[in-house]
Design a protein around this motif. Structure first.
Motif, PDB file in Angstrom:
ATOM      1  N   SER A 159       0.838  -1.200   0.000  1.00  0.00           N
ATOM      2  CA  SER A 159       0.000   0.000   0.000  1.00  0.00           C
ATOM      3  C   SER A 159       0.870   1.247   0.000  1.00  0.00           C
ATOM      4  CB  SER A 159      -0.919   0.012   1.224  1.00  0.00           C
ATOM      5  OG  SER A 159      -1.819  -1.084   1.182  1.00  0.00           O
ATOM      6  N   LEU A 160       0.500   2.206  -0.836  1.00  0.00           N
ATOM      7  CA  LEU A 160       1.234   3.459  -0.965  1.00  0.00           C
ATOM      8  C   LEU A 160       0.235   4.584  -1.204  1.00  0.00           C
ATOM      9  CD1 LEU A 160       3.969   2.173  -3.441  1.00  0.00           C
ATOM     10  CD2 LEU A 160       4.395   2.868  -1.070  1.00  0.00           C
ATOM     11  N   ASN A 161       0.641   5.802  -0.896  1.00  0.00           N
ATOM     12  CA  ASN A 161      -0.196   6.956  -1.197  1.00  0.00           C
ATOM     13  C   ASN A 161      -0.097   7.316  -2.672  1.00  0.00           C
ATOM     14  OD1 ASN A 161      -1.387   7.623   1.332  1.00  0.00           O
ATOM     15  ND2 ASN A 161       0.608   8.343   2.046  1.00  0.00           N
ATOM     16  N   ALA A 162      -1.219   7.695  -3.231  1.00  0.00           N
ATOM     17  CA  ALA A 162      -1.270   8.081  -4.646  1.00  0.00           C
ATOM     18  C   ALA A 162      -1.970   9.421  -4.786  1.00  0.00           C
ATOM     19  CB  ALA A 162      -1.999   7.016  -5.459  1.00  0.00           C
ATOM     20  N   TRP A 163      -1.713  10.062  -5.937  1.00  0.00           N
ATOM     21  CA  TRP A 163      -2.419  11.295  -6.292  1.00  0.00           C
ATOM     22  C   TRP A 163      -2.294  11.467  -7.796  1.00  0.00           C
ATOM     23  CZ3 TRP A 163      -4.995  14.696  -2.952  1.00  0.00           C
ATOM     24  CH2 TRP A 163      -5.541  15.827  -3.572  1.00  0.00           C
ATOM     25  N   HIS A 164      -3.270  10.948  -8.538  1.00  0.00           N
ATOM     26  CA  HIS A 164      -3.145  11.064  -9.998  1.00  0.00           C
ATOM     27  C   HIS A 164      -4.481  10.805 -10.682  1.00  0.00           C
ATOM     28  CE1 HIS A 164      -3.242   6.694 -11.190  1.00  0.00           C
ATOM     29  NE2 HIS A 164      -2.948   6.540  -9.918  1.00  0.00           N
ATOM     30  N   GLN A 165      -4.573  11.401 -11.866  1.00  0.00           N
ATOM     31  CA  GLN A 165      -5.632  11.071 -12.819  1.00  0.00           C
ATOM     32  C   GLN A 165      -5.009  10.508 -14.091  1.00  0.00           C
ATOM     33  OE1 GLN A 165      -8.142  14.359 -14.033  1.00  0.00           O
ATOM     34  NE2 GLN A 165      -9.776  12.999 -14.718  1.00  0.00           N
ATOM     35  N   ASP A 166      -3.856  11.055 -14.503  1.00  0.00           N
ATOM     36  CA  ASP A 166      -3.152  10.524 -15.668  1.00  0.00           C
ATOM     37  C   ASP A 166      -2.590   9.138 -15.359  1.00  0.00           C
ATOM     38  OD1 ASP A 166      -3.681  12.946 -16.804  1.00  0.00           O
ATOM     39  OD2 ASP A 166      -1.618  13.679 -16.758  1.00  0.00           O
ATOM     40  N   GLN A 167      -2.486   8.331 -16.409  1.00  0.00           N
ATOM     41  CA  GLN A 167      -1.915   6.991 -16.275  1.00  0.00           C
ATOM     42  C   GLN A 167      -1.141   6.613 -17.528  1.00  0.00           C
ATOM     43  OE1 GLN A 167      -4.141   3.604 -15.005  1.00  0.00           O
ATOM     44  NE2 GLN A 167      -5.574   4.777 -13.746  1.00  0.00           N
ATOM     45  N   VAL A 168      -0.215   5.684 -17.361  1.00  0.00           N
ATOM     46  CA  VAL A 168       0.379   4.988 -18.501  1.00  0.00           C
ATOM     47  C   VAL A 168      -0.648   3.969 -18.979  1.00  0.00           C
ATOM     48  CG1 VAL A 168       2.230   3.473 -19.287  1.00  0.00           C
ATOM     49  CG2 VAL A 168       2.726   5.291 -17.631  1.00  0.00           C
ATOM     50  N   VAL A 169      -1.093   4.107 -20.218  1.00  0.00           N
ATOM     51  CA  VAL A 169      -2.115   3.188 -20.743  1.00  0.00           C
ATOM     52  C   VAL A 169      -1.546   2.212 -21.770  1.00  0.00           C
ATOM     53  CG1 VAL A 169      -4.028   4.739 -20.241  1.00  0.00           C
ATOM     54  CG2 VAL A 169      -2.852   4.896 -22.455  1.00  0.00           C
ATOM     55  N   GLU A 170      -0.371   2.519 -22.307  1.00  0.00           N
ATOM     56  CA  GLU A 170       0.327   1.587 -23.206  1.00  0.00           C
ATOM     57  C   GLU A 170       1.803   1.598 -22.854  1.00  0.00           C
ATOM     58  OE1 GLU A 170      -0.329   2.420 -27.325  1.00  0.00           O
ATOM     59  OE2 GLU A 170      -2.527   2.479 -27.104  1.00  0.00           O
ATOM     60  N   LEU A 171       2.381   0.414 -22.654  1.00  0.00           N
ATOM     61  CA  LEU A 171       3.793   0.305 -22.306  1.00  0.00           C
ATOM     62  C   LEU A 171       4.677   0.459 -23.539  1.00  0.00           C
ATOM     63  CD1 LEU A 171       3.979  -2.732 -19.843  1.00  0.00           C
ATOM     64  CD2 LEU A 171       3.989  -0.296 -19.280  1.00  0.00           C
ATOM     65  N   PRO A 172       5.896   0.972 -23.350  1.00  0.00           N
ATOM     66  CA  PRO A 172       6.865   0.979 -24.439  1.00  0.00           C
ATOM     67  C   PRO A 172       7.379  -0.439 -24.711  1.00  0.00           C
ATOM     68  CG  PRO A 172       7.514   2.463 -22.654  1.00  0.00           C
ATOM     69  CD  PRO A 172       6.433   1.599 -22.139  1.00  0.00           C
ATOM     70  N   PRO A 173       8.005  -0.656 -25.845  1.00  0.00           N
ATOM     71  CA  PRO A 173       8.622  -1.958 -26.110  1.00  0.00           C
ATOM     72  C   PRO A 173       9.659  -2.292 -25.040  1.00  0.00           C
ATOM     73  CG  PRO A 173       8.545  -0.633 -28.114  1.00  0.00           C
ATOM     74  CD  PRO A 173       8.135   0.269 -26.988  1.00  0.00           C
ATOM     75  N   GLY A 174       9.655  -3.542 -24.594  1.00  0.00           N
ATOM     76  CA  GLY A 174      10.649  -4.000 -23.633  1.00  0.00           C
ATOM     77  C   GLY A 174      10.339  -3.708 -22.185  1.00  0.00           C
ATOM     78  N   ALA A 175       9.229  -3.009 -21.908  1.00  0.00           N
ATOM     79  CA  ALA A 175       8.852  -2.690 -20.530  1.00  0.00           C
ATOM     80  C   ALA A 175       7.976  -3.800 -19.963  1.00  0.00           C
ATOM     81  CB  ALA A 175       8.113  -1.363 -20.472  1.00  0.00           C
ATOM     82  N   THR A 176       8.076  -4.008 -18.640  1.00  0.00           N
ATOM     83  CA  THR A 176       7.318  -5.055 -17.968  1.00  0.00           C
ATOM     84  C   THR A 176       6.584  -4.463 -16.771  1.00  0.00           C
ATOM     85  OG1 THR A 176       8.979  -6.716 -18.578  1.00  0.00           O
ATOM     86  CG2 THR A 176       7.455  -7.290 -16.797  1.00  0.00           C
ATOM     87  N   THR A 177       5.288  -4.690 -16.696  1.00  0.00           N
ATOM     88  CA  THR A 177       4.517  -4.260 -15.527  1.00  0.00           C
ATOM     89  C   THR A 177       4.812  -5.186 -14.355  1.00  0.00           C
ATOM     90  OG1 THR A 177       2.746  -3.334 -16.871  1.00  0.00           O
ATOM     91  CG2 THR A 177       2.199  -3.914 -14.609  1.00  0.00           C
ATOM     92  N   ILE A 178       5.174  -4.609 -13.208  1.00  0.00           N
ATOM     93  CA  ILE A 178       5.497  -5.417 -12.025  1.00  0.00           C
ATOM     94  C   ILE A 178       4.554  -5.140 -10.864  1.00  0.00           C
ATOM     95  CG2 ILE A 178       7.918  -5.741 -12.664  1.00  0.00           C
ATOM     96  CD1 ILE A 178       8.622  -3.514 -10.641  1.00  0.00           C
ATOM     97  N   ALA A 179       3.619  -4.206 -11.034  1.00  0.00           N
ATOM     98  CA  ALA A 179       2.607  -3.957 -10.006  1.00  0.00           C
ATOM     99  C   ALA A 179       1.374  -3.365 -10.657  1.00  0.00           C
ATOM    100  CB  ALA A 179       3.127  -3.026  -8.915  1.00  0.00           C
ATOM    101  N   SER A 180       0.209  -3.718 -10.119  1.00  0.00           N
ATOM    102  CA  SER A 180      -1.042  -3.202 -10.664  1.00  0.00           C
ATOM    103  C   SER A 180      -2.146  -3.353  -9.629  1.00  0.00           C
ATOM    104  CB  SER A 180      -1.418  -3.951 -11.948  1.00  0.00           C
ATOM    105  OG  SER A 180      -1.633  -5.326 -11.672  1.00  0.00           O
ATOM    106  N   ASN A 181      -3.265  -2.720  -9.898  1.00  0.00           N
ATOM    107  CA  ASN A 181      -4.507  -2.993  -9.183  1.00  0.00           C
ATOM    108  C   ASN A 181      -5.652  -2.777 -10.156  1.00  0.00           C
ATOM    109  OD1 ASN A 181      -4.965  -0.202  -9.232  1.00  0.00           O
ATOM    110  ND2 ASN A 181      -4.487   0.092  -7.075  1.00  0.00           N
ATOM    111  N   SER A 182      -6.873  -2.873  -9.689  1.00  0.00           N
ATOM    112  CA  SER A 182      -8.014  -2.803 -10.601  1.00  0.00           C
ATOM    113  C   SER A 182      -8.182  -1.424 -11.227  1.00  0.00           C
ATOM    114  CB  SER A 182      -9.296  -3.190  -9.857  1.00  0.00           C
ATOM    115  OG  SER A 182      -9.527  -2.331  -8.755  1.00  0.00           O
TER     116      SER A 182
END
Length: 227
Positions: A130-153
């Motif tokens: 758990s961490l504090n967040a403050w955002h509306q913008d998001q990364v919606v498409e990853l660049p080539p070679g990038a790997t998602t290592i954390a997510s939530n719904s």
């Protein structure tokens, strides 16, 4: 080891006298790691003379969007690409997370699902953090070679790894509960829906794993890399 902190936005004027700017927050987050820090206000056009002035670079959060037309964004994207080419480690947080993705070929946009404010819980490879967040913008498409290592719904790409080149997170390990409370009252009211703000307030006292992420940042910076 020298860590350069690239400031891409200022803390609210009402809060900065009490908490410092984001450079100071990251210095505090990474204190005790035996790092030497350099700070550059790239949001004001202040860039390092050389990418080799530091052994690693951290890009802060910002009220600005990575996709917005600001004169300092294109040179920051060039800086990111040069760091990746030279294998100089990058860490990005919130806006830093987004601008690194965008600079390397990903896509950032204002998320139609709305805002994430306050304590959020993410799945980091099977471990809940758990961490504090403050955002509306998001990364919606990853660049080539990038790997998602954390997510939530709510946030599909909450933390991203680019091999040994970059490590980025959407939430804010540098934000204390008190600072989030200050943001709610200085930048949240009238902008973020009240029910989201009230839910954030209800969970302000619950623990976060900021130190865990700080240690991960430090370990990432210290990795041995071919140059």
């Amino acid at each position: 080891m020298k860590i350069g902190i690239l400031l891409t936005g200022h803390a609210p004027e009402e809060l900065a006298p009490h908490y410092g700017d984001y450079i100071e927050m990251f210095k505090s987050l990474l204190s005790g790691q035996d790092f030497e820090f350099l700070g550059y206000k790239v949001v004001d056009g202040e860039f390092p003379k050389s990418i080799k002035d530091a052994d690693g670079w951290l890009i802060t959060g910002s009220k600005h969007g990575a996709y917005e037309n600001h004169s300092w964004i294109p040179p920051l994207e060039d800086f990111i690409r040069e760091a990746v080419t030279l294998n100089i480690p990058l860490v990005g947080v919130c806006f830093g997370h987004q601008i690194i993705a965008q600079a390397l070929g990903g896509k950032v946009e204002k998320f139609d699902g709305g805002w994430a404010v306050g304590r959020q819980t993410y799945d980091f490879a099977g471990t809940e953090i758990s961490l504090n967040a403050w955002h509306q913008d998001q990364v919606v498409e990853l660049p080539p070679g990038a790997t998602t290592i954390a997510s939530n719904s709510f946030c599909e790409h909450a933390a991203v790894l680019y091999g040994d080149r970059a490590f980025t997170v959407q939430p804010h390990p540098e934000f204390s509960a008190d600072f989030v409370d200050g943001l709610i009252n200085t930048r949240g009211r009238g902008v973020v829906p009240e029910d989201i703000l009230e839910q954030a307030i209800d969970h302000l006292d619950e623990p976060t794993a900021s130190q865990t992420i700080a240690d991960q940042f430090a370990d990432f910076f210290r990795q041995e890399r071919p140059r």
